[in-house]
Design a protein around this motif. Structure first.
Motif, PDB file in Angstrom:
ATOM      1  N   ASN A  35      -7.608   2.173  -0.920  1.00 31.33           N
ATOM      2  CA  ASN A  35      -6.915   2.287  -2.201  1.00 31.33           C
ATOM      3  C   ASN A  35      -5.408   2.150  -2.046  1.00 31.33           C
ATOM      4  O   ASN A  35      -4.735   1.673  -2.971  1.00 31.33           O
ATOM      5  N   ARG A  36      -4.882   2.515  -0.884  1.00 28.28           N
ATOM      6  CA  ARG A  36      -3.463   2.236  -0.645  1.00 28.28           C
ATOM      7  C   ARG A  36      -3.235   0.731  -0.570  1.00 28.28           C
ATOM      8  O   ARG A  36      -2.246   0.212  -1.105  1.00 28.28           O
ATOM      9  N   THR A  37      -4.138   0.028   0.089  1.00 32.52           N
ATOM     10  CA  THR A  37      -4.016  -1.432   0.158  1.00 32.52           C
ATOM     11  C   THR A  37      -3.969  -2.031  -1.235  1.00 32.52           C
ATOM     12  O   THR A  37      -3.114  -2.876  -1.539  1.00 32.52           O
ATOM     13  N   ALA A  38      -4.887  -1.608  -2.104  1.00 35.20           N
ATOM     14  CA  ALA A  38      -4.897  -2.138  -3.469  1.00 35.20           C
ATOM     15  C   ALA A  38      -3.619  -1.779  -4.209  1.00 35.20           C
ATOM     16  O   ALA A  38      -3.066  -2.596  -4.959  1.00 35.20           O
TER      17      ALA A  38
ATOM     18  N   GLU B  61       9.273  -1.225   4.067  1.00 33.67           N
ATOM     19  CA  GLU B  61       9.777  -2.069   2.982  1.00 33.67           C
ATOM     20  C   GLU B  61       8.842  -3.214   2.652  1.00 33.67           C
ATOM     21  O   GLU B  61       9.033  -3.891   1.638  1.00 33.67           O
ATOM     22  N   GLN B  62       7.848  -3.465   3.492  1.00 33.55           N
ATOM     23  CA  GLN B  62       6.930  -4.571   3.270  1.00 33.55           C
ATOM     24  C   GLN B  62       5.598  -4.064   2.727  1.00 33.55           C
ATOM     25  O   GLN B  62       5.225  -2.905   2.919  1.00 33.55           O
ATOM     26  N   ARG B  63       4.855  -4.967   2.107  1.00 36.44           N
ATOM     27  CA  ARG B  63       3.535  -4.611   1.562  1.00 36.44           C
ATOM     28  C   ARG B  63       2.491  -4.772   2.670  1.00 36.44           C
ATOM     29  O   ARG B  63       1.647  -5.651   2.640  1.00 36.44           O
ATOM     30  N   THR B  64       2.551  -3.893   3.642  1.00 32.14           N
ATOM     31  CA  THR B  64       1.646  -3.939   4.771  1.00 32.14           C
ATOM     32  C   THR B  64       1.002  -2.572   4.946  1.00 32.14           C
ATOM     33  O   THR B  64       1.300  -1.624   4.219  1.00 32.14           O
ATOM     34  N   ASP B  65       0.120  -2.482   5.934  1.00 37.60           N
ATOM     35  CA  ASP B  65      -0.565  -1.222   6.206  1.00 37.60           C
ATOM     36  C   ASP B  65       0.450  -0.154   6.562  1.00 37.60           C
ATOM     37  O   ASP B  65       1.415  -0.410   7.287  1.00 37.60           O
ATOM     38  N   GLY B  66       0.267   1.036   6.031  1.00 40.24           N
ATOM     39  CA  GLY B  66       1.210   2.108   6.276  1.00 40.24           C
ATOM     40  C   GLY B  66       0.637   3.438   5.854  1.00 40.24           C
ATOM     41  O   GLY B  66      -0.576   3.598   5.672  1.00 40.24           O
TER      42      GLY B  66
END
Length: 725
Positions: free
Chosen positions: A476-479, A499-504
């Protein structure tokens, strides 16, 4: 599954006829095999198989059907790369729902390169129906080739490429393939909804979408990805689970597969001409994080990303009397972010209106350009007026609450969570819920016309009253990050701001718009995952890294007004659920103490979640009056029982379709913050106004008689227009 599961999986070999006559499974494979001679046209085809009696269909049949089709069948040796099996093989076949086994998942992850090498050297990989919850994308496909499964199941299959060797000759009844099968297992499970650089051979609808069988070319070989369950013909006890005609259809398909694999091996297979994905409904554009000199524009255009990967975003000032020359920035679709894009617009002027147009670099016939507008943030050191909307618990159906937000003059909006309701551990479902939410006509117009920031609450995090120990939170974080354009997205695994839309880890962020700085905390991701930084005998809510970040951001903030916002409320819901700040009171009180000790002025609290709107004042808890503004719901469902008594309660309303209009004005001698609760029909429910002096700014003279609730006198209800409960 057991680690040494090959000898326990009841992998079947032998002819279909023999198996049906005997009514029992053939013996399992023996361990090990002697390498055979080099492959030639005279050498029989050999298939390496991984299958097992899965928990859904409780059936088998892949090895049996391949044996009947003329393959020499051997078990896939999971200890060896795909292109270094004990005996050279022409086909690697993964049975239906094999990915429910950890051994499959480990093998395709560890051996992705060897699977690609195997295919490039004239091999074929067949991947039958798999569970999307264990990995929606087919993980081992090469760059540029993709297939993504979803949760949709079908009982119909139609030929698309009728002349293809895998389709030609199959029995067709009333235009359909594989008819007359039992409903369990269904003929198509976990159907592919997205693909690139693959050809559709069969589909679950006559339109050709969604595909049931896809073919991809890599080097001299082929990948076959399918949602078909044709391999499941008998149960573990050996009893047939499909009618004779359905078993014959399965046998015919695998016979065609044999001829196809032989043609790949000989280099005579037809070239793969990819089928473009049909255009999906565009989502967006959405204006994201906006500063005085820059802005982010997000979109999911919906065109086939293999054909339209690069996009232009042209933008210019809306001021008719100034420089209106178009400027253009080019960006790319991000497949890993569900085929969305973000265009970064730079060199903008503060507090200025702009328009923009998104178009594909490569012309797409019939595509309507995606357009929008926004106003940049005022310069932080300049007097200005900002009108910011806020709300939680949003509808995923048409609703004119979003239209009213625009009509009220809001120049920006903050989504406080449950926007949308996801309530699923399935990544594909979560992404679809975000799309459904954002394409509603009224919200679509709103998000294309003003900057949007967002956090989550329990339902977009995972489900009702879910906390950080939720095992599927990463999906759900990915979405969430796929469908947002915030300035930051929580932290990396080693604690650096992401700052990027990556796994975190987490989704917390902050932003400033003129006089207001908003700190969007994440009380979900880290909760219950470690001891608390405030009390080591208790579990944390924020986690240490987020707490350190909040302190740093509050210390450096020069904004006159500072909103500390979470989806959940800052006091006790007084029910059985634990997702409120009363559960983590030791961290809440530490936040209050920090604000007081550091003498940080201008702070107030924001909450949502409870389907009731409230305004509470906790008196001079932080050295000045601390207020909480709760805004919920944007949709039509209220929960009157959560409008609980409190000695701090000043106003409340059990009212659907409510948003907060927050006006910060620093053009006045005494800057003011006015919070107004408004419903979708424009009715003012109540209003609270506070001055900068009343919120702890010592550089401004405090008005005389600034008692605990004197700011509440400036409310719409003072003239009898509002409703107070």
């Amino acid at each position: 599954m057991p680690d040494n599961g090959l000898d326990r999986r009841k992998i079947l070999t032998g002819g279909v006829a023999a198996a049906l006559t005997a009514g029992a499974a053939a013996p399992a494979f023996a361990a090990g095999a002697v390498p055979g001679p080099a492959r030639s046209a005279e050498v029989p085809l050999r298939a390496a198989v991984l299958e097992y009696e899965d928990p859904w269909t409780k059936a088998l049949g892949l090895a049996e059907l391949l044996g009947q089709a003329g393959f020499e069948v051997v078990p896939l040796d999971l200890a060896l790369p795909a292109d270094e099996q004990p005996q050279p093989v022409d086909l690697i076949a993964f049975g239906t729902f094999t990915n429910n086994s950890g051994e499959y998942l480990e093998y395709v992850a560890d051996q992705a390169d060897s699977l690609r090498r195997f295919v490039a050297g004239r091999g074929v990989v067949l991947d039958l129906a798999q569970s999307d919850q264990y990995g929606a994308p087919v993980a081992y496909l090469p760059a540029g080739v993709s297939a993504v499964r979803t949760d949709a199941d079908y009982d119909t299959v139609y030929p698309v490429d009728a002349g293809h060797p895998l389709v030609k000759g199959q029995r067709v009844s009333n235009g359909r393939l594989f008819t007359g099968r039992n409903a369990s297992p269904r003929v198509s499970y976990e159907t592919v909804q997205q693909w690139s650089s693959m050809r559709v051979l069969m589909a679950c609808a006559a339109s050709g979408f969604p595909p049931a069988l896809l073919e991809g070319q890599f080097g001299a070989g082929r990948f076959l990805v399918t949602s078909l369950t044709l391999d499941k013909i008998r149960n573990g006890a050996g009893a047939v689970v499909q009618p004779a005609e359905a078993v014959a259809d399965s046998a015919a398909f695998f016979a065609a597969l044999s001829g196809y694999v032989a043609s790949v091996r000989s280099g005579t297979a037809p070239a793969v001409v990819p089928t473009p994905m049909p255009p999906e409904r565009p989502v967006g554009p959405m204006v994201g994080h906006t500063e005085p000199g820059s802005a982010r524009v997000w979109a999911r255009p919906g065109l086939d990303p293999s054909l339209h990967a690069r996009w232009n975003c042209a933008y210019r000032k809306l001021d008719r009397h100034g420089d209106r020359a178009w400027r253009t920035v080019t960006t790319r679709i991000e497949p890993e972010n569900d085929h969305t894009l973000i265009a970064q617009l730079r060199g903008l002027a503060p507090d200025t209106a702009y328009e923009f147009v998104l178009t594909p670099v490569k012309e797409a016939a019939g595509f309507t350009p995606m357009t929008g507008s926004f106003t940049t943030s005022p310069a932080p050191d300049k007097p200005s007026v900002v009108t910011m909307g806020m709300g939680s618990c949003g509808p995923s159906v048409p609703d004119h609450v979003w239209t009213k937000i625009m009509e009220e003059g809001c120049d920006s909006f903050v989504m406080l969570g449950d926007t949308p309701y996801v309530d699923s551990a399935d990544l594909a479902v979560a992404r679809q819920k975000h799309r459904t939410f954002l394409v509603q006509p009224e919200i679509s117009r709103m998000i294309s016309s003003m900057p949007i920031w967002a956090t989550w609450d329990d339902h977009d995090f995972g489900g009702n009253d879910f906390h950080g120990d939720y095992k599927s939170k990463r999906q759900n974080r990915t979405a969430f990050v796929n469908y947002r354009a915030n300035p930051t997205f929580g932290q990396t695994a080693d604690g650096k701001i992401l700052e990027q839309r990556t796994d975190g880890e987490g989704v917390y962020t902050s932003f400033r718009r003129g006089p207001i700085e908003v700190f969007l905390l994440d009380p979900r991701w880290f909760s219950r995952t470690a001891p608390s930084w405030a009390d080591s005998t208790q579990l944390t809510c924020l986690g240490t890294v987020q707490w350190d970040w909040l302190r740093k951001q509050l210390r450096r903030s020069t904004a006159p007004f500072k909103a500390i916002a979470t989806g959940m409320i800052w006091d006790d819901k007084q029910n059985a659920e634990k997702d409120d700040w009363a559960t983590y009171s030791y961290e809440r009180e530490a936040i209050y103490d920090f604000i007081k000790e550091e003498e940080i002025p201008g702070c107030f609290l924001i909450g949502g979640d409870i389907h009731v709107s409230r305004a509470l004042s906790y008196g001079p808890r932080v050295g000045y009056d601390l207020w909480q503004f709760i805004i919920s719901p944007l949709h039509d469902s209220t929960i009157p029982s959560l409008n609980v008594p409190s000695p701090h309660l000043v106003h409340s309303a059990v009212e659907p379709h409510v948003f907060l209009k927050l006006v910060a004005d620093t053009t006045l001698d005494m800057p003011t913050l006015t919070a107004t609760w408004i419903n979708r029909d424009g009715e003012r429910l109540f209003e609270v106004t506070r001055t900068a002096g009343e919120l702890g700014h010592t550089s401004y003279p405090r008005p005389a008689g600034s008692g605990r609730h004197d700011g509440a006198a400036r409310q719409a209800g003072a003239e009898g227009e509002g409703r107070h409960r």
